[in-house]
Design an enzyme around this catalytic site. Structure first.
Site, short mmCIF file in Angstrom:
data_model
loop_
_atom_site.label_atom_id
_atom_site.label_comp_id
_atom_site.label_asym_id
_atom_site.label_seq_id
_atom_site.Cartn_x
_atom_site.Cartn_y
_atom_site.Cartn_z
N ASN A 191 -35.97 8.89 -25.47
CA ASN A 191 -35.00 7.79 -26.19
C ASN A 191 -35.14 6.48 -25.67
OD1 ASN A 191 -32.10 6.20 -27.96
ND2 ASN A 191 -31.80 6.31 -25.22
N GLU A 192 -34.86 5.56 -26.07
CA GLU A 192 -35.88 3.96 -26.30
C GLU A 192 -36.46 4.50 -24.14
OE1 GLU A 192 -31.77 2.03 -24.88
OE2 GLU A 192 -30.94 2.09 -27.06
N GLU A 314 -28.63 4.18 -33.42
CA GLU A 314 -27.73 3.47 -32.03
C GLU A 314 -27.55 2.24 -32.59
OE1 GLU A 314 -27.94 3.16 -28.15
OE2 GLU A 314 -29.20 5.33 -27.60
#
Ligand code: AHR
Length: 513
Positions: A191-192, A314
């Site tokens: 993630n990210e 997101e």
């Protein structure tokens, strides 16, 4: 009919007009794309009181619960028809070691949640608690795996633990009380990864993705849908590099886009804001469309058949934390302004369902643009919840192209916003749903919808509005913002005239032959 939304600029004459007028033409015969229900996905991170207190109180709690899950929240989420739930992060995912969250609760080690306020996490909500929750609310799990600080072996074993019928990890799962594997389709490989997920360059992450994803196996017919950690906002180079160097080794690529006033300093109060702030927020929220288009254009170059999905896993509003709450827990109130951000963003997503097949608003409870807020045994539904509930009729329905002619307004940061946002779909039973948002704070709007090509039988409507754009629900007054029936429309010469009050969101249901 290529262009689905035509906004003609009319002079912005806020003061002169008593009310606005707009027209809409829908093309039911041109409907092809299905609005993937996963566009209505949610996100739950170990952050603040999203999990602990929001979803989970534990079976010993005095707060009414079903096997440890709050009864009130469970009921609210069932009504929302949540299609998919992303977990355990977010940033938390890249520091999460899943083996700490299985087995007897008293043996589970504690950890510091470094990303979110340094809160001590006791790991009492782990893999079983999450996957059983998904089964209870009837949604698909989307598990975000640890690339940043985890090993390939750890990741591979987690997938085996969740989905294999036999073997050492299946045996461990069975010892922990779950005989049959769960069905887990969606996994996020990091993630990210450009930020909290490892501060990587895209070239390095692309190689890591290839390595980690190789060992995420399909067990016993469970087909994984592997999602690569994607870009933030305007980082088109990340998307380009991933498309070039990972290509169809991934089934999906993510994108994160928040309606936020910069990352440094104050983001602005969730409840105390001016009209100008409101219009700015809508401009920023609508900018997701050109941003998504650019990412999609890059994906199209490498994948013209649109086999790789874009997942906006997101999105949502990000305001200052509520005064008096724990710093780093991202607890914010939710006003009618947030409802508009949700409505407008969902209307945009519907248009790109050939590429955008899942989105996950951040987050489901007590964090950022939440569906529910809780305080001890009290729970309230936010204005954003009500938009998701009103809009659920679009899930898996066929998107209907349309043209809109309406006024538009120039807002701060050189953005322009249409004063009306519209989307339409036809469900499996043939019902047409039209979602409309009159974003004007002062003026009502008569919307003329050309329905001459439909033989109408019945029309129903619901409206979400409130006395002020800052209106919000509190534990003392939980019903300040909630939908009510709406019937201020009439049929005239093949046109449906809908009189929308200022700052209102309406969903119409049309039964036609
Ligand atoms: O949703 C809150 C945080 O925002 C997530 O943990 C992270 O992925 C993003 O920066």
């Amino acid at each position: 009919m290529k262009s689905m939304l035509v906004i003609l600029a009319a002079a912005f004459t806020l003061s002169a007009q008593a009310q606005r007028e707009a027209s809409v033409r829908i093309y039911p015969e041109q409907g092809k794309q299905v609005i993937d229900k996963n566009i209505y996905g949610q996100f739950a991170e170990h952050l603040g009181s999203c999990i602990y207190g929001g979803l989970w109180v534990g079976p010993e709690s005095d707060i009414p619960n079903v096997q440890g899950y709050r009864t009130d929240v469970l009921e609210a989420l069932k009504k929302l028809q949540v299609p998919v739930l992303r977990w355990p992060g977010g940033c938390f995912a890249d520091e999460y070691h899943w083996m700490d969250g299985i087995g007897p609760k008293e043996n589970r080690p504690r950890m510091v949640n470094n990303n979110w306020g340094g809160t001590v996490e006791d790991n009492s909500f782990g893999t079983h608690e999450f996957l059983n929750l998904c089964e209870l609310i009837g949604c698909e799990p989307y598990v975000s795996l640890n690339v940043g600080s985890g090993t390939v072996e750890e990741m591979a074993k987690w997938v085996e633990y969740m989905t294999a019928e036999d073997g050492p990890m299946a045996k461990l799962r069975q010892e922990n009380g779950r005989e049959k594997p769960w069905k887990v389709k969606y996994i996020g490989v990091g993630n990210e990864s450009w930020g909290c997920g490892g501060s990587m360059r895209p070239e390095y992450y692309a190689d890591l993705y290839r390595r980690y994803a190789t060992y995420c196996r399909n067990y016993n017919g469970n087909q994984l849908f592997k999602v690569a950690s994607g870009a933030s906002d305007y980082d088109y180079n990340w998307t380009k590099t991933l498309m070039q160097q990972v290509g169809n080794r991934m089934h999906g690529l993510s994108l994160h886009y928040y309606t936020v006033l910069g990352w440094d300093g104050s983001k602005g109060s969730a409840t105390d804001f001016t009209d100008e702030d409101y219009y700015w927020a809508l401009g920023k929220c609508l900018e997701i469309e050109p941003v998504m288009r650019k990412h999609i254009q890059i994906m199209d170059e490498y994948d013209p058949k649109k086999q790789i999905a874009l997942l906006v896993d997101e999105w949502g509003t990000w305001w200052d934390e509520e005064p008096g709450t724990i710093q780093g827990h991202l607890y914010q109130q939710n006003t009618l302004r947030d409802a508009f951000v949700a409505a407008l963003t969902l209307n945009v997503f519907h248009k790109y369902t050939d590429r955008v097949r899942m989105t996950n608003i951040a987050q489901i409870a007590n964090v950022l643009q939440a569906m529910v807020l809780t305080d001890g045994d009290k729970m309230l539904l936010t204005p954003t919840y009500h938009v998701f509930e009103m809009y659920k009729v679009h899930q898996n329905a066929t998107y209907l192209p349309l043209d809109v002619i309406c006024d538009k307004m120039e807002v701060r940061d050189n953005r322009e916003i249409p004063m009306l946002s519209v989307s339409a779909s036809r469900d499996e039973a043939g019902k047409i749903h039209i979602s409309l948002a009159n974003v004007d704070l002062k003026q009502s709007e008569t919307v003329c919808i050309d329905v001459s090509n439909l033989r109408l039988k019945t029309i129903n409507g619901r409206i979400l509005t409130a006395p002020e754009i800052q209106s919000h629900n509190t534990f003392e007054h939980p019903d300040v913002v909630k939908p009510i029936p709406f019937d201020d429309f009439q049929l005239k010469e093949g046109k449906l005239q809908v009189r929308m009050p200022a700052k209102s969101i309406i969903v119409l249901e049309i039964n036609a032959q």
